[in-house]
Design a protein around this motif. Structure first.
Motif, PDB file in Angstrom:
ATOM      1  N   PRO A  16     -12.054   9.566  15.491  1.00 18.84           N
ATOM      2  CA  PRO A  16     -12.263   9.565  14.037  1.00 18.84           C
ATOM      3  C   PRO A  16     -13.610   8.975  13.678  1.00 18.84           C
ATOM      4  O   PRO A  16     -14.074   8.026  14.299  1.00 18.84           O
ATOM      5  CB  PRO A  16     -11.113   8.688  13.526  1.00 18.84           C
ATOM      6  CG  PRO A  16     -10.117   8.669  14.647  1.00 18.84           C
ATOM      7  CD  PRO A  16     -10.916   8.795  15.901  1.00 18.84           C
ATOM      8  N   SER A 522      -5.086   3.811   9.224  1.00 21.28           N
ATOM      9  CA  SER A 522      -5.648   5.148   9.067  1.00 21.28           C
ATOM     10  C   SER A 522      -5.571   5.604   7.617  1.00 21.28           C
ATOM     11  O   SER A 522      -6.479   6.288   7.123  1.00 21.28           O
ATOM     12  CB  SER A 522      -4.885   6.128   9.977  1.00 21.28           C
ATOM     13  OG  SER A 522      -5.422   7.425   9.887  1.00 21.28           O
ATOM     14  N   LYS A 526      -8.636   6.770   5.077  1.00 22.11           N
ATOM     15  CA  LYS A 526      -8.574   8.063   4.387  1.00 22.11           C
ATOM     16  C   LYS A 526      -8.977   7.919   2.925  1.00 22.11           C
ATOM     17  O   LYS A 526      -9.604   8.822   2.351  1.00 22.11           O
ATOM     18  CB  LYS A 526      -7.151   8.619   4.495  1.00 22.11           C
ATOM     19  CG  LYS A 526      -6.985  10.022   3.920  1.00 22.11           C
ATOM     20  CD  LYS A 526      -7.690  11.043   4.802  1.00 22.11           C
ATOM     21  CE  LYS A 526      -7.470  12.449   4.312  1.00 22.11           C
ATOM     22  NZ  LYS A 526      -8.210  13.439   5.120  1.00 22.11           N
ATOM     23  N   ILE A 709      -3.722  11.851   8.828  1.00 26.86           N
ATOM     24  CA  ILE A 709      -3.639  10.404   9.031  1.00 26.86           C
ATOM     25  C   ILE A 709      -2.882  10.088  10.312  1.00 26.86           C
ATOM     26  O   ILE A 709      -3.299   9.231  11.103  1.00 26.86           O
ATOM     27  CB  ILE A 709      -2.961   9.746   7.818  1.00 26.86           C
ATOM     28  CG1 ILE A 709      -3.889   9.767   6.600  1.00 26.86           C
ATOM     29  CG2 ILE A 709      -2.534   8.307   8.131  1.00 26.86           C
ATOM     30  CD1 ILE A 709      -3.223   9.364   5.304  1.00 26.86           C
ATOM     31  N   GLN A 712      -5.079  11.018  13.334  1.00 28.96           N
ATOM     32  CA  GLN A 712      -6.164  10.042  13.509  1.00 28.96           C
ATOM     33  C   GLN A 712      -5.620   8.724  14.059  1.00 28.96           C
ATOM     34  O   GLN A 712      -6.231   8.114  14.936  1.00 28.96           O
ATOM     35  CB  GLN A 712      -6.858   9.805  12.172  1.00 28.96           C
ATOM     36  CG  GLN A 712      -7.966   8.766  12.238  1.00 28.96           C
ATOM     37  CD  GLN A 712      -8.664   8.578  10.896  1.00 28.96           C
ATOM     38  OE1 GLN A 712      -8.816   9.529  10.141  1.00 28.96           O
ATOM     39  NE2 GLN A 712      -9.075   7.363  10.606  1.00 28.96           N
ATOM     40  N   ALA A 713      -4.457   8.291  13.556  1.00 30.70           N
ATOM     41  CA  ALA A 713      -3.853   7.048  14.052  1.00 30.70           C
ATOM     42  C   ALA A 713      -3.464   7.185  15.515  1.00 30.70           C
ATOM     43  O   ALA A 713      -3.598   6.231  16.298  1.00 30.70           O
ATOM     44  CB  ALA A 713      -2.629   6.686  13.202  1.00 30.70           C
ATOM     45  N   GLN A 716      -6.550   6.879  17.614  1.00 26.00           N
ATOM     46  CA  GLN A 716      -6.974   5.481  17.652  1.00 26.00           C
ATOM     47  C   GLN A 716      -6.090   4.672  18.600  1.00 26.00           C
ATOM     48  O   GLN A 716      -6.580   3.792  19.308  1.00 26.00           O
ATOM     49  CB  GLN A 716      -6.914   4.880  16.238  1.00 26.00           C
ATOM     50  CG  GLN A 716      -7.520   3.485  16.123  1.00 26.00           C
ATOM     51  CD  GLN A 716      -9.001   3.475  16.447  1.00 26.00           C
ATOM     52  OE1 GLN A 716      -9.716   4.416  16.116  1.00 26.00           O
ATOM     53  NE2 GLN A 716      -9.454   2.432  17.122  1.00 26.00           N
TER      54      GLN A 716
END
Length: 790
Positions: A16, A522, A526, A709, A712-713, A716
């Motif tokens: 991200p 996340s 956003k 979200i 992306q989380a 991560q």
């Protein structure tokens, strides 16, 4: 088909960035040199090398080479160093990528939970093999067909109340293969979160653990006695008739001790949680909540009348529904017949019951009307209420309901319909003082039939069938819940603290907290990507978000099995008498209500499956984190694809209830996703497109953003804690998307605003990115080259 290790590495090397998702897309690593160029250079190489067969040319080149050899050696040295450094950098980056993502080989997950999940996934369609079919029809809803005017979400979904046939076939797809039909039926069985939690609690209650504590065994015994319908039917009406005699009998049976009205009412409230003439709650005063006060009050509301009523806008009064009076009359007669009342007198008692019910119905009012008239949360003392409605012994009844608490006349209560209380009192007085009715006991009969309604779940099937017939006559077409679900809900009413303890023991607290924190982080990133209408809107939202503390909602009310055993020490559960068990449940329910009034603890709702705001805390119930949506032994890709998406969607709904007017991004993303849908379905070219409302655009943005979200989380989490397992050889990203597709039909309060099936969002995610293992394009769709990344 599963991806190669190189494809996996390309997918998960994407991290991200602070750029908006709308602008940056998901870019692949920079390409290496084109192999065709290398081949071309190889072919040209003999043409530029000096020929060894011509000595004269060698002699001419040698002096030039000697003249510039220092410069050539220096250039060669620099080139060698640059190549060496580049090789080191490449090896370092390759090693780092491999260590961060561990995608060269996918480690299989072989735990029992993963084996069960693998079998469950095998029952679902593979969206990457039939993208044109899967993403448009996965929930079986036809609400988007322009020929049907858009329809309504839920119609056509197997098992949905609006589709009682349990099966739906698309009009344009009739006659397709049996395999696809079976697939649609399987996918139609996707469960909502509340049912998932109830099934998990069922599994706990049905588990055979001889080492369980006494309280746990009593909860399980109660549940199993509820399932024992044979014993319940064999007992028949006798348990209820015996209970009536404890209350002094009633004139219907010919045996009535003419007990005092308020004494009977107090017994019903104290021991059987039955409130024929008004309802009791415990709660805070909203006016005091703003000031930080935690005091709770007894709250008195109008009752849940048994007679069907409707609101007349012209007269501003409630009235009994004329078209339902006949089936309601027949139902009351049937109840009396089941209780052994003689036909000769039952009609008289039914007539008086309906007459009294109709008079009380006129004084009731719907919530919206009372809210507009400011009739909610009216504060007064018990003494003042006694003056307003003298027919009820308010202090005596409230003392009985909250025994052994000491209440006095000066204690304050909150009323939600004072006009009803004022008008109810003379009605009761009139029926009490009618001498010609002194031996008929209409008020006693009214209270007994309300008690029958309370105890209906514990009576034999003849009573439940009678109630079901009335429900159908009133136009309710919803099916009856399966017995196991009914029994789980009843067990929770009395043994909620036991089930909370059992659920807490089985919840993976560390893993649940980790996914909550990662999704919330996340989510905050956003918010910065959105284009806000003004800086003030962003600051307001960010201030609210930054002040929140997300955490798993647990309770410390009961900390050990020993305390639970002590709490339920006076409860005696009978294996074959659900009626006696149920009567004890009502007593437990009333004790719980009393406890809320005396202790400054927050009521814990074990059946909650969505987060809630409490002060500056964002609480996530334990009931969210249960299989098949979440399991600590699942690959993280599965947990983030399913539960991560649901958490993100819940947060967006809870914290940004109306963001459409505050951000331009909502409109842009909603329109972009909708354009994808129109292109894939070719509705635009056929003139079948219809525009989205603001609410629909916002819901499309919410669910698309929730998927972003969650993804992306997950990336991560891989960066922070490299490595993940997989199932059935799927790549991690593919497993993430497969897991998401399993919950895409989850029903929430906003589902009616979602104009397309959420699983279609996968095609939008995959449209212009390199995350997906397969290009999700349909061969017959000619416009896909124009699709943009949303």
């Amino acid at each position: 088909m599963s991806e190669t290790p190189v494809e996996l590495e390309l997918q998960l090397s994407i991290q991200p960035s602070p750029q908006p998702e709308l602008e940056r897309g998901l870019q692949p690593p920079l390409p290496t040199q084109d192999p065709s160029e290398t081949h071309q250079q190889t072919q040209l190489q003999p043409e530029i090398q000096p020929s060894e067969s011509n000595p004269e040319q060698q002699q001419q080149a040698k002096p030039l080479w000697i003249k510039h050899r220092k410069l050539l050696l220096l250039f060669w040295g620099f080139s060698l160093c640059a190549a060496f450094l580049g090789l080191i950098y490449y090896m370092h980056q390759n090693r780092q990528n491999r260590s961060n993502n561990q995608t060269v080989t996918v480690t299989p997950c072989l735990s029992p939970a993963c084996q069960w999940a693998s079998a469950r996934l095998s029952m679902s369609a593979d969206q990457f093999r039939e993208p044109c079919e899967y993403f448009l029809f996965t929930c079986g809803s036809d609400r988007l067909s322009p020929d049907r005017g858009g329809g309504q979400r839920g119609q056509g979904i197997p098992g949905h109340p609006q589709n009682q046939n349990g099966k739906f076939v698309w009009p344009e797809r009739r006659g397709q293969s049996k395999e696809r039909e079976d697939r649609g039926l399987r996918e139609g069985k996707i469960l909502d979160r509340k049912t998932v939690l109830l099934q998990y609690l069922r599994k706990i209650l049905e588990s055979n653990d001889s080492a369980s504590s006494s309280a746990v065994q009593k909860a399980k015994g109660f549940y199993h006695s509820c399932l024992d319908t044979r014993s319940i039917d064999n007992a028949g009406e006798e348990p209820f008739l015996t209970l009536i005699q404890k209350l002094g009998g009633w004139a219907v049976s010919g045996r009535w001790n003419q007990t005092d009205f308020n004494s009977t009412l107090s017994l019903l409230m104290r021991d059987y949680a039955t409130f024929p003439f008004f309802n009791l709650y415990v709660g805070k005063d909203p006016k005091e909540i703003a000031r930080g006060t935690t005091k709770r009050y007894i709250q008195i509301d109008q009752p849940d009348l048994l007679i069907p009523i409707e609101w007349n806008n012209k007269t501003q009064k409630s009235q009994a529904k004329a078209q339902t009076l006949r089936p309601f009359l027949a139902t009351c007669q049937r109840y009396l017949a089941l209780l052994g009342a003689p036909d000769s007198s039952s009609m008289i008692h039914v007539g008086m019951f309906m007459s009294l019910s109709s008079e009380l119905a006129v004084t009731a009012a719907p919530l919206q009307y009372r809210l507009s008239k400011g009739q909610l949360y009216q504060r007064m003392t018990i003494k003042e209420l006694q003056i307003q409605a003298p027919a009820i012994d308010w202090l005596g009844c409230l003392q009985a309901a909250f025994h052994p608490l000491r209440l006095i006349e000066d204690d304050h209560v909150l009323l939600h319909n004072l006009p009803y209380m004022v008008q109810m009192s003379p009605i009761i007085g009139k029926w009490l003082n009618k001498h010609e009715l002194s031996t008929s006991g209409p008020l006693q009969t009214y209270m007994v039939l309300n008690l029958l309604h309370t105890l209906m779940p514990a009576l034999d099937s003849r009573f439940s069938e009678t109630a079901k017939n009335l429900s159908v006559a009133l136009g309710n077409t919803e099916g009856v819940a399966p017995r196991w679900k009914h029994c789980v809900l009843e067990t929770e009413r009395g043994f909620d603290s036991v089930l909370t303890h059992l659920l807490s023991e089985r919840t993976a607290h560390r893993e649940a907290k980790e996914i909550v924190q990662n999704i919330f982080s996340s989510f905050k990133s956003k918010l910065h990507e959105l284009k806000w209408t003004d800086q003030k809107s962003l600051q307001s939202v960010m201030k609210k978000v930054q002040s929140l503390i997300p955490r798993l909602w647990t309770t410390s009310e009961i900390s050990s099995e020993a305390e639970l055993d002590l709490l339920f020490s006076e409860v005696s559960v009978s294996t074959h008498s659900f009626f006696s068990n149920y009567v004890q449940l009502l007593s437990l329910w009333q004790k719980k209500r009393r406890k809320l009034l005396t202790e400054q603890i927050e009521a814990f709702d074990i059946l909650s499956v969505t987060p809630l705001l409490l002060g500056n805390e964002l609480l996530f119930p334990m009931g969210m984190f249960v299989p098949p949506l979440f399991h600590p032994n699942y690959p993280r890709a599965m947990n983030y694809g399913a539960m991560g998406f649901l958490i993100a969607k819940d947060i967006l709904h809870l914290l940004l209830p109306d963001i459409y007017s505050q951000s331009e991004t909502v409109h842009a993303v909603g329109g972009c996703v909708w354009a994808h849908y129109l292109t894939m379905t070719e509705k635009a070219s056929r003139g079948g497109a219809f525009s989205l409302s603001a609410a629909q655009q916002q819901e499309v943005w919410v669910q698309y953003s929730a998927l972003q979200i969650a993804l992306q989380a997950y990336h991560q989490s891989l960066k922070n804690h490299p490595g993940d397992t997989s199932i059935s050889g799927f790549s991690l990203t593919r497993l993430f998307l497969l897991s998401f597709s399993q919950v895409n039909c989850d029903f929430d309060p906003y589902h009616e605003f979602m104009p397309l099936e959420p699983s279609f969002l996968i095609t939008v995610i995959c449209a212009k990115s390199h995350l997906c293992p397969t290009n999700l394009q349909c061969p017959n769709k000619t416009q896909q080259h124009s699709l943009q990344t949303c």
